[in-house]
Write a protein that holds these residues in place. Structure first.
Motif, PDB file in Angstrom:
ATOM      1  N   PRO A  65      -7.040 -10.016  48.653  1.00  0.00           N
ATOM      2  CA  PRO A  65      -6.005 -11.056  48.614  1.00  0.00           C
ATOM      3  C   PRO A  65      -6.383 -12.299  49.428  1.00  0.00           C
ATOM      4  O   PRO A  65      -6.172 -13.425  48.978  1.00  0.00           O
ATOM      5  N   ARG A  66      -6.955 -12.103  50.596  1.00  0.00           N
ATOM      6  CA  ARG A  66      -7.362 -13.245  51.421  1.00  0.00           C
ATOM      7  C   ARG A  66      -8.467 -14.034  50.723  1.00  0.00           C
ATOM      8  O   ARG A  66      -8.441 -15.267  50.683  1.00  0.00           O
ATOM      9  N   ALA A  67      -9.440 -13.332  50.155  1.00  0.00           N
ATOM     10  CA  ALA A  67     -10.546 -14.007  49.482  1.00  0.00           C
ATOM     11  C   ALA A  67     -10.045 -14.829  48.303  1.00  0.00           C
ATOM     12  O   ALA A  67     -10.442 -15.984  48.130  1.00  0.00           O
ATOM     13  N   LEU A  68      -9.168 -14.251  47.498  1.00  0.00           N
ATOM     14  CA  LEU A  68      -8.638 -14.975  46.338  1.00  0.00           C
ATOM     15  C   LEU A  68      -7.778 -16.163  46.763  1.00  0.00           C
ATOM     16  O   LEU A  68      -7.805 -17.210  46.114  1.00  0.00           O
ATOM     17  N   ALA A  69      -7.028 -16.009  47.840  1.00  0.00           N
ATOM     18  CA  ALA A  69      -6.171 -17.103  48.314  1.00  0.00           C
ATOM     19  C   ALA A  69      -6.991 -18.312  48.743  1.00  0.00           C
ATOM     20  O   ALA A  69      -6.507 -19.444  48.687  1.00  0.00           O
ATOM     21  N   GLY A  70      -8.237 -18.098  49.137  1.00  0.00           N
ATOM     22  CA  GLY A  70      -9.086 -19.188  49.582  1.00  0.00           C
ATOM     23  C   GLY A  70      -9.825 -19.905  48.469  1.00  0.00           C
ATOM     24  O   GLY A  70     -10.616 -20.805  48.732  1.00  0.00           O
ATOM     25  N   VAL A  71      -9.573 -19.519  47.220  1.00  0.00           N
ATOM     26  CA  VAL A  71     -10.291 -20.099  46.078  1.00  0.00           C
ATOM     27  C   VAL A  71      -9.280 -20.761  45.146  1.00  0.00           C
ATOM     28  O   VAL A  71      -8.309 -20.131  44.737  1.00  0.00           O
ATOM     29  N   SER A  72      -9.538 -22.017  44.805  1.00  0.00           N
ATOM     30  CA  SER A  72      -8.610 -22.711  43.908  1.00  0.00           C
ATOM     31  C   SER A  72      -9.120 -22.764  42.467  1.00  0.00           C
ATOM     32  O   SER A  72      -8.338 -22.907  41.543  1.00  0.00           O
ATOM     33  N   GLY A  73     -10.415 -22.647  42.273  1.00  0.00           N
ATOM     34  CA  GLY A  73     -10.978 -22.728  40.928  1.00  0.00           C
ATOM     35  C   GLY A  73     -11.348 -21.375  40.379  1.00  0.00           C
ATOM     36  O   GLY A  73     -10.736 -20.355  40.702  1.00  0.00           O
ATOM     37  N   ALA A  74     -12.376 -21.362  39.560  1.00  0.00           N
ATOM     38  CA  ALA A  74     -12.830 -20.130  38.921  1.00  0.00           C
ATOM     39  C   ALA A  74     -13.368 -19.144  39.960  1.00  0.00           C
ATOM     40  O   ALA A  74     -14.010 -19.541  40.936  1.00  0.00           O
ATOM     41  N   ALA A  75     -13.096 -17.865  39.723  1.00  0.00           N
ATOM     42  CA  ALA A  75     -13.568 -16.817  40.633  1.00  0.00           C
ATOM     43  C   ALA A  75     -14.028 -15.609  39.832  1.00  0.00           C
ATOM     44  O   ALA A  75     -13.469 -15.293  38.778  1.00  0.00           O
ATOM     45  N   LEU A  76     -15.047 -14.955  40.344  1.00  0.00           N
ATOM     46  CA  LEU A  76     -15.544 -13.706  39.778  1.00  0.00           C
ATOM     47  C   LEU A  76     -15.528 -12.669  40.901  1.00  0.00           C
ATOM     48  O   LEU A  76     -16.108 -12.902  41.961  1.00  0.00           O
ATOM     49  N   VAL A  77     -14.841 -11.570  40.687  1.00  0.00           N
ATOM     50  CA  VAL A  77     -14.774 -10.479  41.665  1.00  0.00           C
ATOM     51  C   VAL A  77     -15.677  -9.365  41.167  1.00  0.00           C
ATOM     52  O   VAL A  77     -15.464  -8.815  40.094  1.00  0.00           O
ATOM     53  N   ASP A  78     -16.685  -9.024  41.955  1.00  0.00           N
ATOM     54  CA  ASP A  78     -17.637  -7.984  41.559  1.00  0.00           C
ATOM     55  C   ASP A  78     -17.906  -7.081  42.770  1.00  0.00           C
ATOM     56  O   ASP A  78     -18.668  -7.453  43.641  1.00  0.00           O
ATOM     57  N   CYS A  79     -17.263  -5.925  42.862  1.00  0.00           N
ATOM     58  CA  CYS A  79     -16.446  -5.322  41.829  1.00  0.00           C
ATOM     59  C   CYS A  79     -15.281  -4.569  42.456  1.00  0.00           C
ATOM     60  O   CYS A  79     -15.253  -4.331  43.659  1.00  0.00           O
ATOM     61  N   ARG A 116      -1.424 -14.575  41.236  1.00  0.00           N
ATOM     62  CA  ARG A 116      -1.157 -15.908  41.801  1.00  0.00           C
ATOM     63  C   ARG A 116      -2.330 -16.868  41.636  1.00  0.00           C
ATOM     64  O   ARG A 116      -2.156 -18.075  41.724  1.00  0.00           O
ATOM     65  N   HIS A 117      -3.520 -16.335  41.407  1.00  0.00           N
ATOM     66  CA  HIS A 117      -4.703 -17.185  41.321  1.00  0.00           C
ATOM     67  C   HIS A 117      -4.586 -18.114  40.111  1.00  0.00           C
ATOM     68  O   HIS A 117      -4.363 -17.665  38.989  1.00  0.00           O
ATOM     69  N   LEU A 118      -4.733 -19.413  40.345  1.00  0.00           N
ATOM     70  CA  LEU A 118      -4.509 -20.404  39.289  1.00  0.00           C
ATOM     71  C   LEU A 118      -5.738 -20.691  38.434  1.00  0.00           C
ATOM     72  O   LEU A 118      -5.609 -21.175  37.307  1.00  0.00           O
ATOM     73  N   GLY A 119      -6.924 -20.435  38.946  1.00  0.00           N
ATOM     74  CA  GLY A 119      -8.139 -20.697  38.170  1.00  0.00           C
ATOM     75  C   GLY A 119      -8.500 -19.513  37.288  1.00  0.00           C
ATOM     76  O   GLY A 119      -7.865 -18.459  37.338  1.00  0.00           O
ATOM     77  N   ASP A 120      -9.528 -19.701  36.477  1.00  0.00           N
ATOM     78  CA  ASP A 120     -10.040 -18.577  35.691  1.00  0.00           C
ATOM     79  C   ASP A 120     -10.482 -17.474  36.643  1.00  0.00           C
ATOM     80  O   ASP A 120     -11.043 -17.744  37.714  1.00  0.00           O
ATOM     81  N   LEU A 121     -10.239 -16.242  36.248  1.00  0.00           N
ATOM     82  CA  LEU A 121     -10.572 -15.100  37.098  1.00  0.00           C
ATOM     83  C   LEU A 121     -11.197 -14.011  36.236  1.00  0.00           C
ATOM     84  O   LEU A 121     -10.618 -13.595  35.225  1.00  0.00           O
TER      85      LEU A 121
END
Length: 171
Positions: A65-79, A116-121
């Protein structure tokens, strides 16, 4: 757009996930798992890094959650499988019979952060439900918790893709 990419180990799921964001001007690559101190793990990380564009930033944080909150654009979570391992380690859940409640709270927070993440995920996960029942308790708990995790994230994703032998199947 939220996409869940699942598949077995070395199926090509990470490369496929990366290709989904190839046209994004900036991507945050979130590595939410524990760090292992061995050469094989270091080689695997180096292989993944060599495929990614230099413009991508890497965030190593087991607090998804903290990592995603710090990103406003596209994000890739692996894994999500390595994230789960880190959560179980941090919460000391491996030997607890009541792991569902504390892990469920961590899972709820991670799913809410993804919503909540607004960018592509793009979220990468492992598919472990197609094999035999693991002999050891930790394997059974991991399999059950990851199956639960995958189902929860799939409910908030626009697309779910299964990767087998480098081939993709939209579910």
């Amino acid at each position: 757009m939220r996409t869940l990419v699942t598949g077995g180990v070395r199926s090509g799921k990470s490369a496929h996930a990366e290709s989904l964001l190839a046209d994004a001007p900036e991507v945050a690559y979130i590595a939410p798992g524990p760090r292992y101190d061995d050469g094989d793990w270091a080689d695997r990380i180096a292989e993944h890094r060599s495929r990614r564009p230099a413009s991508w930033t890497t965030i190593e944080d087991t607090d998804l959650p903290r990592a995603l909150a710090g990103v406003s654009g596209a994000a890739l979570v692996d894994c999500l499988g390595t994230w789960l391992t880190a959560r179980f380690d941090d919460l000391e859940l491996w030997e607890r019979r009541d792991w569902q409640q504390p892990f469920g709270e961590a899972l709820d927070a991670a799913v809410a952060a993804a919503e909540r993440h607004l960018g592509d995920l793009v979220l990468v996960t492992n598919e472990v439900g197609l094999g035999v029942v693991p002999e050891h308790r930790s394997g059974r708990v991991f399999r059950d918790a990851l199956g639960w995790t995958n189902q929860r994230f799939a409910t908030i994703c626009d697309d779910v893709t299964l990767v087998i032998s480098g081939r993709t199947l939209t579910l």
